[in-house]
Structure formats: C-alpha cells, structure tokens
Write an enzyme that holds these catalytic residues in place. Structure first.
Site, PDB file in Angstrom:
ATOM      1  N   ASP A  32       0.812  -1.213   0.000  1.00 23.92           N
ATOM      2  CA  ASP A  32       0.000   0.000   0.000  1.00 23.92           C
ATOM      3  C   ASP A  32       0.848   1.267   0.000  1.00 23.92           C
ATOM      4  O   ASP A  32       0.326   2.352  -0.175  1.00 23.92           O
ATOM      5  CB  ASP A  32      -0.954   0.005   1.197  1.00 23.92           C
ATOM      6  CG  ASP A  32      -2.329  -0.511   0.817  1.00 23.92           C
ATOM      7  OD1 ASP A  32      -2.527  -0.804  -0.378  1.00 23.92           O
ATOM      8  OD2 ASP A  32      -3.198  -0.612   1.692  1.00 23.92           O
ATOM      9  N   ASP A  58     -10.785  -7.137  10.521  1.00 24.11           N
ATOM     10  CA  ASP A  58     -10.675  -8.583  10.552  1.00 24.11           C
ATOM     11  C   ASP A  58     -11.677  -9.209  11.519  1.00 24.11           C
ATOM     12  O   ASP A  58     -12.323 -10.187  11.191  1.00 24.11           O
ATOM     13  CB  ASP A  58      -9.240  -9.004  10.897  1.00 24.11           C
ATOM     14  CG  ASP A  58      -8.405  -7.843  11.364  1.00 24.11           C
ATOM     15  OD1 ASP A  58      -8.875  -7.152  12.280  1.00 24.11           O
ATOM     16  OD2 ASP A  58      -7.322  -7.604  10.821  1.00 24.11           O
TER      17      ASP A  58
END
Ligand code: NAG
Ligand code: NAG
Ligand code: NAG
Length: 727
Positions: free
Chosen positions: A142, A441
């Site tokens: 990223d 998550d």
C-alpha cells in the site's frame, strides 16, 4: 487416540479440570452477588454531616459492571478445546491432490515496515514444505514503494538458492533473517559448504536492500535490472498512482531445476479522491487479483512482520479443511499471534499469553476463535460471502484443475485493483473483508460465524508465526487504543455481536466477542475504582465494610481468590511471577488510558491518535527494552493520564501515612479496621507503580518520564487531592 486409530485428519480434546473450575466459579459468583446485596442494603457513608451517596452509587455501578464482565470472561473458561492434526495421514491420502494455496502478505509503508523484514517474511512463506506448483505468494504494497519492489526482485533471485537449501537440509525457521540469526555454522562438511554459499548470497542481498532503503531511492543502474520499474515512470506519490501488478516468478525453476512458487507484487491504484479502506481494501484487491492469477481455494493471510516459523503450517491447516467429517463446516483456521521479541518478564504484557493460551481455546469450544487479521487460513468462497450449507461438501480431489486458471492480460488484472472497481458492488459489505471499522478482521470473522461457519484455533508448538511486539509503553498503549476502539465500534455497528449475532451463533461465542467489545467501556469503572477509594483515605470516608463485619468476607474472598486465580492462570500459560506482576501494571495502564481515550474518541467522534506502531526502534531504546526498563519517553495524553493516576495514589498514600502518624494508637487501630480495603487497594496501586515513580523522580536516561509529563501529573494529582480534601 493415536494417529493410526482415528479416522479424521484432526482430533479435538476438551480441557481438563472443568469441574473444579466450575465449582470455583460458583463461589466467585456467590461473592459477587453478596457484594451487590451489601451495596443495595447498606446506607452510604455520612461524613462531615453529609451523605456521600454519589460515591456509594459509583462503587455500586462499578461493582455491577465488574461482576457482569467477570461473567463474560467465564464464557471462555467454561469449555476450553484443544486441537491436534495428523499431517502424515493428509500426505498419505492427498499428497498428489493437494489444493492450491494463495498467500497474502500486506505491507503499507517502507519506513515503518523495512523492506528487508517484509521480504524475509515473504521468503519464509515461499519456502513452505508444500508442492511449489500449488503455492502462490502475493505481496500487497500500500506504500506503492519502489524500495519494497526492489527488495522483492532481490528476494525472487535469492529464493532460487534459498528454497533448495531449505529443502535439502530441512531447516527451520525458513525466514532467512531468523535462520541466520539463530543458527551457527553446521558441522557436516557438505552442509557447511552450502551454508557458507547461501549465507554469503543472503548477506549480499541484505546489503543491497538496506543500502537502497537507506538512500531512499533505487539508483538508475539498478532500475535497468528489472523491467517492472517502468511502472514507476507515471508514479506521483504513494497516495496517487496507477495500479501496479508484476508477476516476478511464474513457477520458474530454482537452482536445482525444481519449480518455485508464483510470486506477485501488487500495489493497487490510489487516488486522493478515493478512500482506500486501509488493509481491508488491500485484502479485497488481493482476493480479486489472485482469482485471475492462481485462484487457490485456500487463502493464508499474514502481516509483513509475522514470518512463518514452521514449514509444515500449510499442511497443518489443510488437515482441518480436508477432514472428511468436519472439514466442510470450517470457515477459517486461526493461529495464535506470537512474538519473538518478548523479554523474559514481558514488561509490556505484549505476549498476549492469556489470550493465546486461555481465551482462544475457550472461544474455540464455543464455535470458533476470532479472525485476528494475521496467521489465518480462509476458504476463498467463504470470504466471498458464501453461507453454510450442511449438504454442500467440497470434493478436494476434483477441485484441483490447474487449467481452470484463465489466461488474462495484465491490463484486465489491473482493472480489478482500480479505485473505481468496487463502486456499486458488494465488496466491503457482503463480499470480502468488511469496510468502515479499524479492526476489519474481527468484524469479518464475526460475519463468517453469523453465516453459519465454524472456525478452529490451532495453537500447536512450536509457534507457527512470529511477529515483533511493541517495545515501548507508548506503542503498547496506542496499539491497545486502536484495538479497543475498533472493538467498541463493532459493538455499536450494524454487525454488533449483541444484536446481529443473536440467534445466529452460540451465546457463549457472543459473550466471548462481548468480552473484547467491552474493553473500552470498562475503563470508566476502573478509573473510578483506582481513584475514589484512595481519595477517601485522605478524609476517612469508608466505602467498604470494616474488618469485623460479616460483609467483609465476600470482598476479602474475591480479592484473594481472583488474584490467586489470575496468577496461577498466568503461570500455567507459561509466564513468570515478575511477568504476571508486570502484566497487572500494564492491565491497569491500558484500562485507565488506552481504553478511556478509545471511549472518548468514539463518543466525541474525535481522533486523538491513529498511528501505525513502528517496527523500527533505535539502539538505546532496544537496550533498555532488553533490561526490562519501561520506556516512557514521549509525552502524550495517554502517558499523562497514566502518570497522574499513579501520582494521585502516591499522594493519598502519603496523606494516609501523615494522618495516621498524628493519631493516637487506639484511633489508629480503629481507622485501619474501617479503612482496611482502602489501604489495601491504595497500597497495591503504589507498589504496582514503583517503576513509574522511579521513572518520574530517579531515572536519568532518555526513557524516563519527560519533565513536561512529570510536572503536569504531579500538579494535577496535588490539585485533585486538595480539592477533594476541602470538598
Ligand atoms: C550503496 O549505494 C551507494 C549509492 O547508491 C553506492 O555508491 C554504493 O556502492 C552502494 N554500496 C553497496 C554495498 O552496494
Ligand atoms: C521457532 O521454531 C523453532 C524451530 O522449530 C523452535 O525451536 C522455536 O522455539 C520457535 N520459536 C518460538 C519463539 O517459538
Ligand atoms: C525490532 C526489534 O526489537 N527487534 C529485536 C527482536 O528481538 C531480537 C532477538 O531478541 C533482536 O535481535 C531484534 O533486534
């Protein structure tokens, strides 16, 4: 049961000593209710002609909270479950039919996550003991950094020597950094010869990568080495660039003519006007991109700082998914988060020891551990939103058709990693990882549980994945602030375990999720309990029963038994006595600062700190960490709060000493009898905080509490206690 006799690929044990635990838990519950009755029936204390009912109510509310929270923690102690796999049997039955596995490694910033660490993790998972033609490794960057890309090209070259070396000598661990750090020269002559060659290649690679990282750019000469660097020609910044996809290895051959796994670099498109959804966005791009390249039915997700410490981990996880009887119910297999940087007595409680050894086994007994975002194997179709259907089973034997992977041009693949691809789709909602939550998550795992799937927790030793734990107090507190804030956001979101999960998953599992979701609201009663009883010592307002009263019993029993239980549980989980004591301190600091600020931020909608915890630290910080000295170092609202509460307790303690010094002996005896629990609490806080007082008044090194924090906390503590004294 041994491997021969059981038919499945894994077996499950229940924890021992459950009956004794349940008996003990009942006595604790009785004491808790007893205390509630005491608060409800007794009158608030009267002092100076006034009733201090608000304090009494505060204590009552706090005790109700602690009691109910304790009940939640029982959900994970009720039915602990342990798993064991039979990898030999997997090999016998399925060796030639093993499924393709796609491994996703995510990194975000080359400064915080050094490229050398990232590629070491990548190499550790490329070197799994698994058919390489079925293994594909994806690195999502990223940061869109050419430094990371350069490091990956070097790792691709080095892997041609590293993988055969690992295979020939069955080395562990397979992260080259960890391997060369922990092993010495082998004695066997041939091994020694190969060791020397590989080590030299490794050192050269390391020098090249670290040199480039240090300079902050890839020199033009080196850019010519790989055509992939052309992708950076149109690159403006890490927040504004096209999608970059480079297949660095496409099952090429290693130095001995064996196949290598696929190795893919991905930097998804970034534009300032499009929100990128952090790691969840990266994971979703990886899921799409990999579906066109290798499309493995099993996905492993690891953080870039968590290398694989065991080469048989993929096989281990497959024992669950491929089990003929239970496999079709299992949505994901979670491994514990373990760390290699923990000192003996774990000053920051970073080992997550009790979570790993107790909580998660208990969650497993209730339907499955949480997905914690690293060290987790998923089935691809479940990540894509599939619901559980008892009748549908996967036939692994036929689902292994390599020709199915369609040939796509890189351009098509890139469009899957564009900013606009997800607009108007279910990605981030019903497909892939969920967006809009800092702990994406956990909420994704919860929705998988709600769709009917189970998960399993595999805590086999030696540890399968090893990461780097926080090494300063500030990193620890910031990390916990982020976790607790994320968990609180889940609680109040549409996907809250409290209402979304209700009726869909086992109530015990809901309680388990709630235990984490309520971390940050727990801060308020904890702050109250750590300040008010101590302040009362100054005036002599009793909030607890006197020693001679019958009501004293439940308090004494709870204080002693819960402390003893906590201590024994910590030792049982593999900790030391000092480690436990350190853990208590950090528990207090987290609760009174990280969790409190997480709560404030959530209520006020502010953002007091969103920081990625850095993995690079300088030498003297490392030295103090190894000596287990707490690193206060920076001035932040978190550390100021911690220091103020500790100072307040110290002031109250001195107040007590002075006050009791002025009394005659009979009054003093009476005073200590009525205030016994106050004295015990305040005394415990002071003893727990000794390292903090040393850092405030004695230490001279850079890790001491900065003067600004010291002045603020001393002033605030004196101010609050004076105001209270004259109230
Ligand atoms: C490190 O980089 C500098 C500048 O790019 C170069 O001159 C030097 O030779 C490099 N050193 C090594 C060991 O690669
Ligand atoms: C990592 O694996 C090695 C080799 O299997 C083992 O000896 C070691 O204990 C493991 N490391 C940790 C921290 O568990
Ligand atoms: C970042 C960091 O602190 N790394 C350390 C982790 O622990 C190993 C071994 O204890 C050290 O060598 C690293 O420097």
């Amino acid at each position: 049961m041994d491997e021969e006799n059981s038919s499945g690929l894994f077996e499950t044990h229940r924890g021992k000593g459950r009956k004794i635990h349940r008996l003990y838990a009942t006595t604790v519950l009785v004491s808790i209710v007893w205390i509630w009755v005491y608060r409800a029936m007794q009158k608030p204390p009267v002092y100076g002609g006034r009733s201090w009912w608000w304090m009494w109510m505060g204590m009552f509310v706090a005790e109700i909270w602690f009691g109910l929270y304790w009940l939640l923690t029982q959900s994970v102690r009720w039915d602990p479950t342990y798993r064991r796999t039979f990898k030999q049997k997997l090999s016998l039955r399925y060796e030639n039919k093993l499924p393709r596995v796609d491994i996703f490694v995510c990194t975000a910033d080359p400064k915080i996550e050094p490229p050398m660490m990232v590629v070491s993790t990548v190499l550790s998972v490329m070197a799994y003991d698994y058919p390489p033609e079925n293994l594909s490794v994806y690195l999502s960057d990223d940061g869109g950094s050419e430094l990371t890309f350069y490091a990956l090209t070097q790792a691709a070259v080095f892997s041609k020597h590293w993988l055969p070396y690992c295979r020939n000598y069955k080395v562990e661990p397979r992260s080259p950094v960890a391997y060369f750090r922990s092993t010495s020269q082998p004695s066997d002559a041939k091994h020694d010869h190969d060791y020397t060659i590989v080590k030299k290649l490794f050192e050269e690679m390391k020098d090249r990568i670290e040199n480039v990282t240090k300079n902050g750019r890839v020199p033009d000469g080196l850019r010519l080495e790989h055509e992939g660097f052309a992708e950076w020609d149109s690159f403006t910044s890490s927040r504004d660039h096209d999608a970059i996809v480079q297949i660095l290895l496409d099952h090429n051959q290693d130095a001995e003519g064996h196949k290598l796994p696929k190795l893919v670099y991905l930097a998804r498109e970034k534009r300032p006007e499009h929100f990128h959804n952090f790691k969840a966005g990266a994971m979703n791009a990886l899921i799409r991109v990999s579906s066109k390249i290798s499309n493995g039915p099993i996905i492993l997700n690891v953080d870039c700082d968590m290398y694989s410490n065991r080469s048989d981990t993929v096989r281990d996880a497959l024992c669950f998914f491929m089990d003929e009887e239970k496999g079709h119910e299992i949505g994901f297999v979670q491994y514990p988060q373990c760390f290699e940087n923990i000192t003996k007595n774990d000053v920051y409680g970073g080992s997550l020891r009790v979570i790993n050894e107790v909580d998660f086994h208990g969650l497993d007994g209730n339907g499955g551990p949480l997905y914690v975002g690293t060290g987790c194997f998923h089935r691809r179709d479940i990540l894509l939103g599939k619901s559980f259907d008892a009748k549908s089973r996967i036939d692994w034997k036929t689902d292994n058709d390599h020709e199915k992977t369609p040939e796509n041009t890189i351009k098509e693949i890139k469009s899957l990693a564009s900013c606009t691809f997800e607009i108007g789709t279910e990605w981030g909602k019903e497909m892939g990882l969920k967006y809009g939550c800092p702990v994406e998550d956990v909420i994704t795992g919860l929705s998988i549980h709600c769709r009917g799937w189970k998960s399993v927790y595999n805590n086999a030793k030696p540890e399968a994945f090893l990461g780097v734990a926080a090494t300063t107090l500030d990193q620890t507190l910031v990390q916990h602030k982020r976790w607790s804030e994320g968990d609180l956001l889940i609680l109040i979101s549409k996907y809250s375990p409290a209402w979304y999960g209700l009726g869909k998953v086992n109530p015990g599992l809901i309680m388990g999720y709630m235990m984490y979701c309520l971390w940050s609201p727990s801060s308020v009663p904890t702050v109250f309990y750590s300040i008010v009883p101590s302040l009362c010592l100054l005036k002599g307002i009793p909030l607890f029963p006197t020693v001679t009263s019958g009501w004293f019993l439940p308090f004494a029993y709870l204080i002693v038994s819960i402390t003893a239980y906590d201590y024994l549980e910590f030792l049982w989980s593999g900790g030391t006595t000092r480690g436990w004591w350190n853990g208590r301190r950090i528990w207090l600091y987290k609760r009174t600062s990280s969790y409190l600020f997480a709560l404030l931020d959530t209520i006020l909608g502010s953002d007091l700190s969103f920081v990625i915890s850095s993995k690079v630290i300088d030498n003297d910080v490392q030295e103090r960490y190894e000596k287990e000295m707490i690193e206060f170092g920076v001035s932040s609202p978190l550390s100021t709060t911690v220091a103020t509460i500790s100072m307040l307790n110290l002031v109250c303690f001195f107040g007590l000493v002075i006050k009791s010094g002025l009394m005659d002996s009979e009054t003093r005896r009476m005073y200590y009898e009525t205030m016994a629990i106050h004295v015990a609490l305040c005394g415990a806080f002071v003893v727990l905080n000794i390292p903090l007082y040393l850092a405030l008044f004695v230490r001279k090194d850079k890790g001491k509490i900065p003067n600004s924090v010291a002045v603020k906390s001393v002033f605030l503590a004196l101010f609050i206690s004076t105001i209270f004294y004259f109230l």
